[in-house]
Design a protein around this motif. Structure first.
Motif, mmCIF file in Angstrom:
data_model
loop_
_atom_site.group_PDB
_atom_site.id
_atom_site.type_symbol
_atom_site.label_atom_id
_atom_site.label_comp_id
_atom_site.label_asym_id
_atom_site.label_seq_id
_atom_site.Cartn_x
_atom_site.Cartn_y
_atom_site.Cartn_z
ATOM 1 N N LYS A 195 0.897 -1.077 0.057
ATOM 2 C CA LYS A 195 0.019 0.069 -0.312
ATOM 3 C C LYS A 195 0.811 1.181 -0.122
ATOM 4 O O LYS A 195 1.906 1.304 0.821
ATOM 5 C CB LYS A 195 -0.840 0.033 1.119
ATOM 6 N N SER A 196 0.557 2.445 -0.862
ATOM 7 C CA SER A 196 1.338 3.566 -0.793
ATOM 8 C C SER A 196 0.460 4.556 -0.378
ATOM 9 O O SER A 196 -0.701 4.522 -0.714
ATOM 10 C CB SER A 196 1.691 3.824 -2.333
ATOM 11 N N LEU A 197 0.835 5.378 0.660
ATOM 12 C CA LEU A 197 0.166 6.732 0.965
ATOM 13 C C LEU A 197 0.958 7.921 1.013
ATOM 14 O O LEU A 197 2.077 7.719 1.175
ATOM 15 C CB LEU A 197 -0.181 6.416 2.669
ATOM 16 N N PHE A 241 3.483 8.241 11.371
ATOM 17 C CA PHE A 241 2.679 8.309 10.363
ATOM 18 C C PHE A 241 2.180 6.866 10.150
ATOM 19 O O PHE A 241 0.930 6.523 9.742
ATOM 20 C CB PHE A 241 3.261 8.828 9.356
ATOM 21 N N LEU A 242 3.029 6.022 10.250
ATOM 22 C CA LEU A 242 2.808 4.340 9.902
ATOM 23 C C LEU A 242 2.140 3.821 11.083
ATOM 24 O O LEU A 242 0.990 3.227 10.782
ATOM 25 C CB LEU A 242 4.055 3.760 10.117
ATOM 26 N N GLU A 243 2.062 4.411 12.382
ATOM 27 C CA GLU A 243 0.987 4.056 13.299
ATOM 28 C C GLU A 243 -0.168 4.355 13.021
ATOM 29 O O GLU A 243 -1.129 3.677 13.199
ATOM 30 C CB GLU A 243 1.463 4.498 14.746
ATOM 31 N N GLY A 244 -0.557 5.637 12.538
ATOM 32 C CA GLY A 244 -1.736 6.202 12.295
ATOM 33 C C GLY A 244 -2.336 5.305 11.068
ATOM 34 O O GLY A 244 -3.465 5.482 10.812
ATOM 35 N N ALA A 245 -1.574 4.802 10.082
ATOM 36 C CA ALA A 245 -2.061 4.274 9.073
ATOM 37 C C ALA A 245 -2.108 2.509 9.232
ATOM 38 O O ALA A 245 -2.333 1.801 8.274
ATOM 39 C CB ALA A 245 -0.997 4.479 8.011
ATOM 40 N N ALA A 247 -0.210 0.515 9.715
ATOM 41 C CA ALA A 247 1.136 -0.284 8.915
ATOM 42 C C ALA A 247 1.310 -1.527 9.965
ATOM 43 O O ALA A 247 1.814 -1.127 10.994
ATOM 44 C CB ALA A 247 2.205 0.502 8.547
ATOM 45 N N PRO A 248 1.353 -2.674 9.453
ATOM 46 C CA PRO A 248 1.937 -3.782 10.082
ATOM 47 C C PRO A 248 3.525 -3.652 10.561
ATOM 48 O O PRO A 248 3.927 -4.480 11.328
ATOM 49 C CB PRO A 248 1.522 -5.034 9.205
ATOM 50 N N CYS A 249 4.111 -2.796 9.802
ATOM 51 C CA CYS A 249 5.739 -2.885 10.024
ATOM 52 C C CYS A 249 5.943 -1.463 11.174
ATOM 53 O O CYS A 249 7.079 -1.515 11.431
ATOM 54 C CB CYS A 249 6.529 -2.278 8.612
ATOM 55 N N ALA A 250 4.828 -1.099 11.680
ATOM 56 C CA ALA A 250 5.026 -0.030 12.768
ATOM 57 C C ALA A 250 5.095 -0.581 14.083
ATOM 58 O O ALA A 250 4.093 -1.182 14.655
ATOM 59 C CB ALA A 250 4.014 0.922 12.475
ATOM 60 N N ASP A 251 6.314 -0.650 14.686
ATOM 61 C CA ASP A 251 6.403 -0.995 16.348
ATOM 62 C C ASP A 251 6.639 -0.159 17.172
ATOM 63 O O ASP A 251 7.859 0.785 16.697
ATOM 64 C CB ASP A 251 7.518 -2.311 16.199
ATOM 65 N N ARG A 252 6.125 0.266 18.098
ATOM 66 C CA ARG A 252 6.295 1.237 19.033
ATOM 67 C C ARG A 252 7.659 0.714 19.958
ATOM 68 O O ARG A 252 7.504 -0.198 20.202
ATOM 69 C CB ARG A 252 5.280 1.738 19.770
ATOM 70 N N GLY A 253 8.495 1.675 20.281
ATOM 71 C CA GLY A 253 9.389 1.432 21.096
ATOM 72 C C GLY A 253 9.743 2.571 21.958
ATOM 73 O O GLY A 253 8.978 3.275 22.441
ATOM 74 N N CYS A 254 11.059 3.028 22.281
ATOM 75 C CA CYS A 254 11.332 4.126 23.194
ATOM 76 C C CYS A 254 11.085 5.271 22.609
ATOM 77 O O CYS A 254 10.772 6.409 23.528
ATOM 78 C CB CYS A 254 12.978 3.786 23.461
#
Length: 281
Positions: free
Chosen positions: A204-206, A217-221, A223-230
């Motif tokens: 998917k392209s946004l 941005f990726l979290e808001g979309a 996206a399965p590749c968005a991992d939250r860390g520090c």
């Protein structure tokens, strides 16, 4: 009866002199991320620093979380919700969950963790707001040089660049423009940057707004590749592999790149200026 207006002002540190006119039912987030409604990285004093010094501002990078404090206004009542493990302070008393305060009982003092910036929310009359805004204005109109046709301060006049959050009016700049608290989410113009990632239905392209924090941005979309860390580039939990367009990725805050391959990035500290394609590293 005069309607009082809730106004958030900041004293000390990078935010000294900044103010935001809050509307009734305002719901805003304060933090380090550029995607926050009120972002430390969009304060005038921060933007005026040399690029290298901006990258090295460990004093607020370590004290302030990407999304640190949420403020909700309902009439004269304020609900402050802490979003950070570093905690927040209400009238210099630490809290880790929520605090409620009625502005009719007096102003509310807030601080994010151990940051030197202190915020105050007060109820002001329209005349007081006008007096607050007036020194920051120049007699310029919406046409970048055309004379103004009204005597209203900018928070009450039509704004050529409205804030992304309609319940938040940031303090004007000296040229009559505003310091937008957050990049608008309307998508980038034709030919602007975009992010491509693996989605549930394939790739998917946004469109992406330059200057925004890539991870938020990726979290808001979703996206399965968005991992939250520090959120400060230390843990490498959010690491991504750039398949195309690595030259278009720019760092918006410094981070430890030891252990990263040439095509790997940390999106919590990055933005893009052209099309990129990423996947989980």
């Amino acid at each position: 009866m005069t309607q009082l207006i809730p106004v958030l002002t900041c004293a000390g540190g990078l935010g000294d002199g900044e103010f935001f006119v809050l509307g009734d039912r305002a719901d805003v987030v304060i933090g380090r991320s550029r995607t926050c409604d009120i972002s430390f990285q969009r304060f005038r004093k921060f933007l005026a620093l040399p690029e290298m010094e901006r990258k090295q501002r460990d004093d607020f990078n370590s004290a302030v979380s990407r999304r640190h404090l949420r403020i909700i206004i309902s009439g004269s009542k304020v609900t402050a919700e802490n979003l950070s493990s570093a905690g927040s302070f209400c009238n210099e008393v630490r809290f880790d969950s929520t605090r409620e305060h009625d502005l009719k009982d007096g102003p509310l003092q807030l601080r994010l963790g151990q940051a030197e910036e202190k915020f105050k929310i007060s109820l002001l009359t329209p005349e007081q707001v006008e007096a607050l805004v007036a020194p920051t204005q120049m007699p310029m109109g919406r046409g970048r040089g055309e004379p103004r046709t009204d005597n209203l301060p900018l928070p009450f006049a039509e704004d050529p660049t409205p804030a992304a959050n309609p319940a938040l009016t940031p303090s004007p700049r000296g040229d009559g423009s505003r310091a937008a608290p957050m990049a608008p989410r309307g998508g980038s113009p034709a030919g602007g940057p975009s992010i491509t990632f693996a989605g549930p239905g394939g790739r998917k392209s946004l469109p992406f707004t330059p200057g925004d924090e890539m991870l938020a941005f990726l979290e808001g979309a979703n996206a399965p590749c968005a991992d939250r860390g520090c959120g400060v580039g230390s843990c490498h939990t959010c690491k991504l592999k750039v398949l195309k367009g690595r030259e278009h990725v720019t760092m918006i805050t410094d981070y430890d790149d030891s252990g990263l391959e040439k095509n790997e990035i940390l999106p919590c500290c990055s933005s893009v200026k052209g099309p990129v394609e990423v996947e989980k590293g």
